[in-house]
Design a protein around this motif. Structure first.
Motif, PDB file in Angstrom:
ATOM      1  N   GLY A  18      45.978  48.638  34.945  1.00  0.00           N
ATOM      2  CA  GLY A  18      46.009  49.656  33.905  1.00  0.00           C
ATOM      3  C   GLY A  18      45.674  51.037  34.430  1.00  0.00           C
ATOM      4  O   GLY A  18      45.645  51.998  33.668  1.00  0.00           O
ATOM      5  N   VAL A  19      45.426  51.115  35.744  1.00  0.00           N
ATOM      6  CA  VAL A  19      45.056  52.393  36.368  1.00  0.00           C
ATOM      7  C   VAL A  19      45.832  52.560  37.670  1.00  0.00           C
ATOM      8  O   VAL A  19      45.926  51.626  38.467  1.00  0.00           O
ATOM      9  CB  VAL A  19      43.541  52.464  36.669  1.00  0.00           C
ATOM     10  CG1 VAL A  19      43.172  53.837  37.237  1.00  0.00           C
ATOM     11  CG2 VAL A  19      42.718  52.169  35.430  1.00  0.00           C
ATOM     12  N   TRP A  20      46.401  53.730  37.849  1.00  0.00           N
ATOM     13  CA  TRP A  20      47.038  54.099  39.110  1.00  0.00           C
ATOM     14  C   TRP A  20      46.314  55.314  39.663  1.00  0.00           C
ATOM     15  O   TRP A  20      45.675  56.053  38.909  1.00  0.00           O
ATOM     16  CB  TRP A  20      48.523  54.429  38.910  1.00  0.00           C
ATOM     17  CG  TRP A  20      49.328  53.269  38.433  1.00  0.00           C
ATOM     18  CD1 TRP A  20      50.078  52.412  39.188  1.00  0.00           C
ATOM     19  CD2 TRP A  20      49.488  52.830  37.072  1.00  0.00           C
ATOM     20  NE1 TRP A  20      50.685  51.456  38.395  1.00  0.00           N
ATOM     21  CE2 TRP A  20      50.335  51.694  37.090  1.00  0.00           C
ATOM     22  CE3 TRP A  20      48.978  53.268  35.849  1.00  0.00           C
ATOM     23  CZ2 TRP A  20      50.698  51.007  35.948  1.00  0.00           C
ATOM     24  CZ3 TRP A  20      49.331  52.583  34.698  1.00  0.00           C
ATOM     25  CH2 TRP A  20      50.192  51.467  34.745  1.00  0.00           C
ATOM     26  N   TYR A  21      46.438  55.515  40.971  1.00  0.00           N
ATOM     27  CA  TYR A  21      45.731  56.635  41.589  1.00  0.00           C
ATOM     28  C   TYR A  21      46.700  57.595  42.250  1.00  0.00           C
ATOM     29  O   TYR A  21      47.586  57.193  42.999  1.00  0.00           O
ATOM     30  CB  TYR A  21      44.720  56.130  42.622  1.00  0.00           C
ATOM     31  CG  TYR A  21      43.511  55.491  41.975  1.00  0.00           C
ATOM     32  CD1 TYR A  21      42.384  56.246  41.668  1.00  0.00           C
ATOM     33  CD2 TYR A  21      43.514  54.137  41.633  1.00  0.00           C
ATOM     34  CE1 TYR A  21      41.278  55.668  41.058  1.00  0.00           C
ATOM     35  CE2 TYR A  21      42.418  53.549  41.022  1.00  0.00           C
ATOM     36  CZ  TYR A  21      41.303  54.324  40.738  1.00  0.00           C
ATOM     37  OH  TYR A  21      40.210  53.755  40.123  1.00  0.00           O
ATOM     38  N   LEU A  22      46.530  58.871  41.898  1.00  0.00           N
ATOM     39  CA  LEU A  22      47.263  59.950  42.524  1.00  0.00           C
ATOM     40  C   LEU A  22      46.263  60.657  43.437  1.00  0.00           C
ATOM     41  O   LEU A  22      45.574  61.582  43.044  1.00  0.00           O
ATOM     42  CB  LEU A  22      47.813  60.907  41.466  1.00  0.00           C
ATOM     43  CG  LEU A  22      48.762  62.008  41.940  1.00  0.00           C
ATOM     44  CD1 LEU A  22      50.006  61.413  42.577  1.00  0.00           C
ATOM     45  CD2 LEU A  22      49.147  62.912  40.775  1.00  0.00           C
ATOM     46  N   GLY A  23      46.166  60.151  44.674  1.00  0.00           N
ATOM     47  CA  GLY A  23      45.094  60.582  45.553  1.00  0.00           C
ATOM     48  C   GLY A  23      43.787  60.064  44.977  1.00  0.00           C
ATOM     49  O   GLY A  23      43.673  58.887  44.631  1.00  0.00           O
ATOM     50  N   PRO A  24      42.792  60.928  44.790  1.00  0.00           N
ATOM     51  CA  PRO A  24      41.529  60.492  44.184  1.00  0.00           C
ATOM     52  C   PRO A  24      41.566  60.494  42.652  1.00  0.00           C
ATOM     53  O   PRO A  24      40.624  60.058  42.000  1.00  0.00           O
ATOM     54  CB  PRO A  24      40.528  61.540  44.692  1.00  0.00           C
ATOM     55  CG  PRO A  24      41.344  62.786  44.854  1.00  0.00           C
ATOM     56  CD  PRO A  24      42.711  62.321  45.292  1.00  0.00           C
ATOM     57  N   ALA A  31      44.728  56.228  28.458  1.00  0.00           N
ATOM     58  CA  ALA A  31      44.650  57.654  28.125  1.00  0.00           C
ATOM     59  C   ALA A  31      46.040  58.231  27.873  1.00  0.00           C
ATOM     60  O   ALA A  31      46.237  59.034  26.952  1.00  0.00           O
ATOM     61  CB  ALA A  31      43.960  58.416  29.249  1.00  0.00           C
ATOM     62  N   LEU A  32      47.021  57.831  28.686  1.00  0.00           N
ATOM     63  CA  LEU A  32      48.387  58.329  28.502  1.00  0.00           C
ATOM     64  C   LEU A  32      48.951  57.916  27.150  1.00  0.00           C
ATOM     65  O   LEU A  32      49.653  58.695  26.494  1.00  0.00           O
ATOM     66  CB  LEU A  32      49.293  57.818  29.629  1.00  0.00           C
ATOM     67  CG  LEU A  32      48.986  58.341  31.040  1.00  0.00           C
ATOM     68  CD1 LEU A  32      49.926  57.690  32.052  1.00  0.00           C
ATOM     69  CD2 LEU A  32      49.114  59.864  31.101  1.00  0.00           C
ATOM     70  N   PHE A 152      47.938  47.388  28.522  1.00  0.00           N
ATOM     71  CA  PHE A 152      47.673  47.666  29.929  1.00  0.00           C
ATOM     72  C   PHE A 152      46.239  47.292  30.314  1.00  0.00           C
ATOM     73  O   PHE A 152      45.980  46.922  31.458  1.00  0.00           O
ATOM     74  CB  PHE A 152      47.935  49.142  30.238  1.00  0.00           C
ATOM     75  CG  PHE A 152      49.385  49.476  30.399  1.00  0.00           C
ATOM     76  CD1 PHE A 152      50.021  49.311  31.620  1.00  0.00           C
ATOM     77  CD2 PHE A 152      50.121  49.945  29.324  1.00  0.00           C
ATOM     78  CE1 PHE A 152      51.364  49.609  31.774  1.00  0.00           C
ATOM     79  CE2 PHE A 152      51.472  50.253  29.458  1.00  0.00           C
ATOM     80  CZ  PHE A 152      52.095  50.078  30.689  1.00  0.00           C
ATOM     81  N   ASN A 153      45.330  47.375  29.374  1.00  0.00           N
ATOM     82  CA  ASN A 153      43.929  47.041  29.649  1.00  0.00           C
ATOM     83  C   ASN A 153      43.625  45.559  29.490  1.00  0.00           C
ATOM     84  O   ASN A 153      42.477  45.144  29.700  1.00  0.00           O
ATOM     85  CB  ASN A 153      43.003  47.839  28.728  1.00  0.00           C
ATOM     86  CG  ASN A 153      42.816  49.268  29.163  1.00  0.00           C
ATOM     87  OD1 ASN A 153      43.355  49.689  30.181  1.00  0.00           O
ATOM     88  ND2 ASN A 153      42.064  50.034  28.396  1.00  0.00           N
ATOM     89  N   GLN A 154      44.615  44.760  29.095  1.00  0.00           N
ATOM     90  CA  GLN A 154      44.411  43.325  28.836  1.00  0.00           C
ATOM     91  C   GLN A 154      43.256  43.111  27.850  1.00  0.00           C
ATOM     92  O   GLN A 154      42.310  42.369  28.111  1.00  0.00           O
ATOM     93  CB  GLN A 154      44.135  42.566  30.131  1.00  0.00           C
ATOM     94  CG  GLN A 154      45.341  42.359  31.014  1.00  0.00           C
ATOM     95  CD  GLN A 154      45.136  41.293  32.076  1.00  0.00           C
ATOM     96  OE1 GLN A 154      46.080  40.616  32.468  1.00  0.00           O
ATOM     97  NE2 GLN A 154      43.929  41.103  32.558  1.00  0.00           N
ATOM     98  N   ALA A 181      38.507  43.834  34.689  1.00  0.00           N
ATOM     99  CA  ALA A 181      39.726  43.756  33.872  1.00  0.00           C
ATOM    100  C   ALA A 181      40.376  45.118  33.674  1.00  0.00           C
ATOM    101  O   ALA A 181      41.584  45.207  33.445  1.00  0.00           O
ATOM    102  CB  ALA A 181      39.408  43.133  32.519  1.00  0.00           C
ATOM    103  N   LEU A 182      39.591  46.208  33.754  1.00  0.00           N
ATOM    104  CA  LEU A 182      40.134  47.538  33.518  1.00  0.00           C
ATOM    105  C   LEU A 182      40.585  48.222  34.800  1.00  0.00           C
ATOM    106  O   LEU A 182      41.697  48.727  34.884  1.00  0.00           O
ATOM    107  CB  LEU A 182      39.090  48.412  32.811  1.00  0.00           C
ATOM    108  CG  LEU A 182      38.697  47.984  31.387  1.00  0.00           C
ATOM    109  CD1 LEU A 182      37.630  48.918  30.851  1.00  0.00           C
ATOM    110  CD2 LEU A 182      39.901  47.975  30.465  1.00  0.00           C
TER     111      LEU A 182
END
Length: 329
Positions: A18-24, A31-32, A152-154, A181-182
């Motif tokens: 449920g989370v991707w990283y764009l650099g840090p 949130a999206l 996305f967060n299950q 899970a998050l």
């Protein structure tokens, strides 16, 4: 074996993260989804408000007040009703501020968001019930979009099921090997559970409520807050039975989830208002209401309200154009 394969193919897979990283920088799906829902609610609410006689841009201006109030209210309700997640032995109270990890109660969001909207409406001389009617369909669609964040967060699911639309739940782990899970990622896509997708049930229900209130509004020309009341009644009716099937941790009252009771009470209140407000007549004329409203304060340099504009009759047209009728600002 073939039947087991068909069952797996028929279920709904969860996202692996449920989370991707764009650099840090973390990009969180939850949130999206919330942001996308807010944008849709403002856009649709603006169109409906203008169609009812409002001025373009007013909904956006009011959202500047309502959205922050709503986010704070939603988080407060979640923290209060799920306080066991943040307070007590071994818990981190500061985690209550981490809104990006999910957890917004719609009851608090609507209540405190309504306070923000009321303040903004008072400042601009706008009748809040009429505005609420314009915003109602967009709000419930925004809630539907927000439920994708739960996917996305299950989270927000029911008990185990063998139905073909069962939701697969995966074990997610962080790079350090810790279950999360998050923030974790599912490396093995073998489901540890197949459950009722309660988030999907609510998403579809909310879209149905949006269709219902748009239809009722067009057919019966509802006004005086009755569209908003119908939205609240429709939403809470669905939330009641969806809460009964959820299995995630929650505060219980007499062995029942607290939101079951809240749904019932708010539903009754909404129905009562819908019936009582019928005596006020059909849809109000927003322009006429604005002309009798007195804003608490006018922005510097703002154009005078319609109540201050003299509508010239055929007989008084010359007077309007005469020097005597011009008053200095």
């Amino acid at each position: 074996m073939l039947n087991g394969l068909n069952a797996v193919l028929a279920t709904i897979p969860s996202p692996d993260r449920g989370v991707w990283y764009l650099g840090p920088l973390p990009i969180r799906a939850y949130a999206l989804c919330i942001i996308a829902g807010i944008i849709v609610a403002i856009w649709w609410g603006e169109r409906r408000w203008v169609a009812r006689g409002g001025i373009k841009g007013e909904v956006t201006d009011i959202a500047v007040w309502a959205v922050p109030f709503g986010l704070v209210g939603g988080r407060l309700y979640h923290v209060i009703t799920d306080n066991q997640k943040y307070f007590g032995p071994g818990k981190d109270p500061l985690a209550a501020l981490e809104i990006w990890n999910g957890g917004l109660g719609i009851w608090g969001a609507i209540a405190l968001g309504g306070v923000g909207a009321w303040i903004a409406c008072r400042r601009r001389g706008i009748p809040l019930p009429a505005l609420a009617d314009a915003l109602a369909p967009g709000i419930v669609v925004a809630q539907a979009i927000g439920r994708l964040g739960n996917y996305f967060n299950q989270e927000l699911y029911g008990g185990d099921t063998t139905l073909p639309w069962g939701l697969e739940i995966y074990r997610r782990v962080t790079p350090e090997g810790r279950e999360d899970a998050l923030a974790g990622v599912a490396i093995d896509h073998t489901p540890i559970q197949v459950v009722h997708p309660a988030f999907l049930y609510e998403l579809l229900w909310n879209l149905g409520v949006a269709l219902l209130i748009v239809w009722a509004d067009r057919k019966f020309r509802l006004g005086h807050g009755r569209v908003f009341a119908l939205y609240v009644a429709g939403y809470t009716a669905g939330r009641f039975w969806i809460e009964l099937m959820r299995t995630d941790e929650a505060t219980l009252v007499f062995g029942t989830r607290v939101n079951v009771f809240v749904s019932a009470v708010v539903f009754l209140g909404a129905v009562a208002y819908f019936v009582i407000a019928r005596s006020r007549g059909g849809r109000e004329d927003v322009a006429a209401l604005r002309s009798t409203a007195e804003p608490v304060e006018a922005a510097e340099g703002e154009a005078p309200a319609k109540a201050d504009v003299v509508e010239a009759s055929d007989e008084g047209a010359e007077k309007k154009n005469s020097p005597e009728s011009v008053k200095p600002e």
